[in-house]
Design a protein around this motif. Structure first.
Motif, short mmCIF file in Angstrom:
data_model
loop_
_atom_site.label_atom_id
_atom_site.label_comp_id
_atom_site.label_asym_id
_atom_site.label_seq_id
_atom_site.Cartn_x
_atom_site.Cartn_y
_atom_site.Cartn_z
N ILE A 276 0.82 -1.22 0.00
CA ILE A 276 0.00 0.00 0.00
C ILE A 276 0.86 1.27 0.00
O ILE A 276 0.33 2.38 0.09
N GLY A 277 2.19 1.11 -0.08
CA GLY A 277 3.07 2.25 -0.27
C GLY A 277 3.56 2.92 0.99
O GLY A 277 4.16 4.00 0.91
N LEU A 278 3.33 2.34 2.16
CA LEU A 278 3.83 2.94 3.39
C LEU A 278 5.27 2.54 3.69
O LEU A 278 5.90 3.13 4.57
N SER A 290 4.68 5.64 10.80
CA SER A 290 4.01 6.43 11.84
C SER A 290 2.58 5.93 12.03
O SER A 290 1.92 5.53 11.07
N LEU A 291 2.12 5.97 13.27
CA LEU A 291 0.76 5.53 13.60
C LEU A 291 -0.20 6.68 13.34
O LEU A 291 -0.66 7.37 14.24
N ARG A 292 -0.53 6.86 12.05
CA ARG A 292 -1.41 7.95 11.64
C ARG A 292 -2.62 7.39 10.91
O ARG A 292 -2.52 6.40 10.19
N ASN A 293 -3.75 8.04 11.13
CA ASN A 293 -5.01 7.59 10.55
C ASN A 293 -5.19 8.19 9.16
O ASN A 293 -5.40 9.40 9.03
N PRO A 294 -5.16 7.37 8.11
CA PRO A 294 -5.29 7.92 6.75
C PRO A 294 -6.72 8.32 6.41
O PRO A 294 -6.95 8.99 5.39
N GLY A 295 -7.69 7.92 7.23
CA GLY A 295 -9.08 8.29 6.97
C GLY A 295 -9.79 7.37 6.00
O GLY A 295 -11.01 7.45 5.85
N ALA A 300 -7.91 -1.89 1.40
CA ALA A 300 -9.00 -2.16 0.46
C ALA A 300 -8.80 -1.44 -0.87
O ALA A 300 -9.66 -1.51 -1.75
N GLY A 301 -7.70 -0.71 -1.02
CA GLY A 301 -7.42 -0.03 -2.28
C GLY A 301 -7.85 1.42 -2.31
O GLY A 301 -7.70 2.09 -3.34
N GLU A 302 -8.38 1.94 -1.21
CA GLU A 302 -8.80 3.34 -1.17
C GLU A 302 -7.57 4.24 -1.05
O GLU A 302 -6.55 3.84 -0.51
N ARG A 303 -7.71 5.44 -1.54
CA ARG A 303 -6.59 6.37 -1.52
C ARG A 303 -7.00 7.67 -0.85
O ARG A 303 -8.15 8.10 -0.93
N THR A 304 -6.04 8.28 -0.16
CA THR A 304 -6.30 9.55 0.52
C THR A 304 -5.46 10.65 -0.12
O THR A 304 -4.35 10.42 -0.62
N LYS A 305 -5.99 11.87 -0.09
CA LYS A 305 -5.27 13.01 -0.64
C LYS A 305 -4.49 13.75 0.43
O LYS A 305 -3.71 14.66 0.12
N ARG A 336 -3.16 1.59 8.94
CA ARG A 336 -3.43 1.15 7.56
C ARG A 336 -4.79 1.63 7.08
O ARG A 336 -5.17 1.39 5.94
N GLY A 337 -5.56 2.25 8.00
CA GLY A 337 -6.91 2.68 7.67
C GLY A 337 -7.95 1.60 7.89
O GLY A 337 -9.13 1.80 7.58
#
Length: 724
Positions: A276-278, A290-295, A300-305, A336-337
């Motif tokens: 997933i590119g992390l 980092s333990l960050r919430n991507p939203g 599942a293949g979703e992407r965040t801006k 990972r969201g």
């Protein structure tokens, strides 16, 4: 000429009528079902309500169990981690106390303090190779891959590699740890990226490899700290493995992180993180994620801006960094969201947090199955339950009517019922007679309204156990059976007399000799029961009948073996509420109060002593305002001697025997009923006079005849009553 009916015609007619009623009730089954047309609707609604409540209760329980499981896993992993960290500190402290190491460190410090000193001076010294040779077996033995020695200026004066010698620690995190060590404390640093080239987990030499140190102070002879010794550890080795001692489900993991939310231990999802590119292909998660919430759900293949640096910390990381322990079983997005649940804590002494979490889908799999099963089965279950519910009501009504009809006919098998002798909470006792035998009989049966599998099983157990006993001082069982209508009954000998409770109520305290004589007969009955492994457990005055039998005055019968305990019958535990306090509080032994499941024959010995005390004094051993007060005295308070209680002289030997029976510890009592019988014989063997007893019974008979009865009263807990 008028003809008179034969003597049994009326009874036969009543019996025939009763059976006709039963047949009529059976034929009206369809009619009853029509009258209960509303029951299916009520049953459906009731089952639906119960089902929803149960489902909600189960889901709540599952959530609570999940919360408890997460907390338990977290505590297990944290405990294991603390043990490991402490062990590393102890290793470092032990090495730092080595005399040769201290001498070599002092020499290196002296070289470093010389004005012309440089890195080359330290690396070319004879002490550095000696120090490395000294530490090599220690490092290999504890799975460590290097060391450093820092002087008080935080300069590296020794290391397993020359390129680190002469460097000075500059980052704030390592500075705080080193300052603490130089102040005299041991400690383990948080994982950090190495400033020198080290082999990574794949054996490739590169800079920035995750590393950590177990630190201990090196002290001079006077106790002052002269340097800090650090033994190098790999965070992706034991540190990460320790955090996986326990984990939940198939997606659970436990990890450590710093105040910035940076992973300090290895994630179990490294491959997924690369997809997933992390993570880059050649990188590991330690110090790189980092333990960050991507939203969104990146898996599942979703992407965040939103850039990673601008994303908020996950609920787990944010909660721990605030310094409080907590958990979340409602659900939140992990790094990972993915929707997850978890628990967390912050370790102040090591300045990092630890969290454990599991994917919500994995955690709530059982809950989803329950929901699916509930809704898929509800329609069929509701319909079937409604039908069964209605049928059971009709069937139960028919059974009760059949039993009442049989009782109205005054006929139980071969026994005809005469007058009622008494009635208790569960059973009824009638005076009756056998169709062929002439001897008087007492017949006991269950209330028709209270007949169920459990009460029948206990009732049947009572008669089977009692029928094993043939001692003349034990109530004799003649017969038992079950009628076609389902009434369980048994027949036993019919007794004229009165129980010991009524004896004291009507005639007051008894003499020493009579008391001993009564107690010896109780011992005889219980000696037989104890001999075949049975304990009575409810010896009390109301369960002891006294009568004039076969010309023998003061003849004792022990009643009510309904609470008897078979020592080798494990299946009986469900019938006698094993583990619960069983018996009458006024006569309970201390062990029957504290550990009722462990009572033995010596508990009956205590009860015999309490009955003897009651006979001599006219009062129980202990009295109180409530049951709790009474049982507490049985467990803790020494009894007042009978002579002091009744205010008259009591045979000293008899008093000693009774007080010995009332000892708090079973081992201090007579150990068997036979031993107690012998002690009673020795204490009051010649004090009971048969002629006096015959005179007492004759006087009782004369007075009772004038009143029209021999005895009164019936104890609801007793097996048989006396009365005419």
């Amino acid at each position: 000429m008028n003809s008179q009916p034969a003597p049994g015609t009326s009874r036969v007619s009543r019996t025939s009528s009763a059976r006709s009623v039963v047949r009529t009730l059976a034929r009206t089954n369809v009619l009853l079902l029509k009258q209960l047309w509303i029951w299916p609707i009520i049953a459906g609604v009731l089952l639906g309500a119960i089902g929803l409540v149960m489902r909600n209760a189960v889901e709540k329980t599952l959530q609570e169990d999940l919360r408890a499981d997460l907390q338990a896993i977290l505590e297990t992993d944290v405990t294991a981690l603390r043990v490991w960290l402490k062990s590393q500190e102890q290793v470092a402290a032990g090495v730092a106390r080595d005399v040769q190491l201290r001498e070599q460190v002092r020499a290196l410090i002296s070289l470093a303090e010389q004005p012309e000193s440089s890195k080359n001076v330290l690396t070319a010294s004879a002490e550095l190779p000696r120090l490395r040779a000294e530490l090599e077996p220690v490092l290999e033995g504890h799975g460590m891959n290097g060391f450093i020695v820092l002087n008080r200026e935080r300069k590296v004066i020794a290391c397993e590699r020359d390129d680190a010698v002469g460097l000075t620690t500059t980052d704030e995190e390592s500075k705080a740890t080193v300052e603490s060590v130089l102040a005299g404390k041991t400690g383990v640093s948080r994982p950090m990226k190495s400033r020198i080239i080290l082999p990574d987990r794949h054996g490739q030499m590169r800079a920035g490899v995750p590393t950590m140190f177990a630190f201990a102070p090196v002290k001079a002879d006077d106790g002052t700290v002269i340097a800090a010794l650090g033994l190098r550890l790999r965070p992706d080795d034991e540190f990460s493995q320790i955090l996986q001692v326990a984990r939940a489900g198939t997606t659970g993991e436990t990890y450590a992180f710093d105040r910035n939310g940076l992973l300090l231990s290895e994630s179990r999802f490294d491959e997924q993180l690369r997809e997933i590119g992390l993570l880059t292909e050649d990188a590991d998660s330690v110090l790189n994620v980092s333990l960050r919430n991507p939203g969104v759900d990146l898996v599942a293949g979703e992407r965040t801006k939103t850039p990673r640096s601008e994303q908020p910390l996950t609920a787990l990381a944010a909660g721990a960094i605030e310094g409080a322990s907590g958990n979340n079983t409602v659900g939140y997005r992990d790094y990972r969201g993915v929707q997850s649940v978890g628990a967390w804590t912050w370790l102040d002494d090591y300045e990092f947090g630890v969290g454990t979490e599991i994917d919500a889908d994995d955690a709530f799999r059982a809950m989803r199955i329950i929901r699916t099963t509930f809704w898929s089965m509800f329609a069929m279950l509701g319909a079937a339950s409604a039908a069964i519910f209605g049928f059971s009501i009709v069937n139960a009504r028919l059974n009760r009517e059949a039993r009442r009809a049989a009782l109205d006919a005054k006929q139980l098998g071969q026994y005809t019922l005469d007058e009622k002798l008494g009635e208790g909470g569960m059973g009824v006792v009638y005076h009756g007679h056998h169709a062929l035998l002439l001897r008087p009989t007492a017949i006991k049966f269950l209330h028709p309204e209270k007949t169920n599998d459990q009460t029948v099983a206990r009732f049947e157990r009572e008669v089977k156990l009692t029928s094993q006993l043939v001692h003349p001082n034990t109530i004799a069982v003649y017969d038992y059976g079950r009628t076609p209508e389902g009434i369980f009954y048994y027949a036993m000998e019919y007794l004229d007399g009165l129980n010991l409770e009524d004896l004291i109520k009507q005639y007051g305290p008894q003499s020493d000799g009579r008391t001993a004589h009564i107690l010896r007969q109780i011992c005889g009955s219980l000696a037989e029961a104890h001999g075949i492994g049975l304990i009575h457990r409810d010896i009390k005055p109301a369960n002891i009948m006294l009568s004039l039998r076969g010309g023998v005055p003061d003849f004792v019968k022990v009643l009510d073996f309904g609470l008897v305990k078979a020592l080798d019958a494990q299946q009986q535990s469900n019938l006698t509420s094993a583990g619960g306090m069983t018996g009458t509080p006024l006569y309970l032994s201390p062990e029957a109060i504290r550990t009722p499941e462990d009572v033995d024959a010596r508990s009956d010995i205590y009860a015999i002593g309490a009955v003897g005390y009651f006979l001599l004094t006219g009062r129980p051993v202990f009295e109180g305002a409530n049951v709790l007060e009474i049982v507490r005295q049985h467990a803790e308070t020494p009894p007042v001697p009978p002579s002091e209680q009744c205010g008259r002289p009591v045979n000293p030997e008899l008093e000693r025997v009774l007080l010995r029976c009332l000892a708090k510890q079973p081992g201090d009592r007579p150990q068997t009923a036979q031993e107690l019988d012998e002690l009673l014989q020795a204490s009051c063997g010649g004090l009971w006079v048969r002629a006096d007893a015959l005179h007492w019974w004759q006087d009782l008979k004369n007075r009772s005849s004038a009143q029209g009865l021999v005895s009164t009263g019936w104890d609801a807990g007793a097996t048989i009553v006396a009365g005419r």
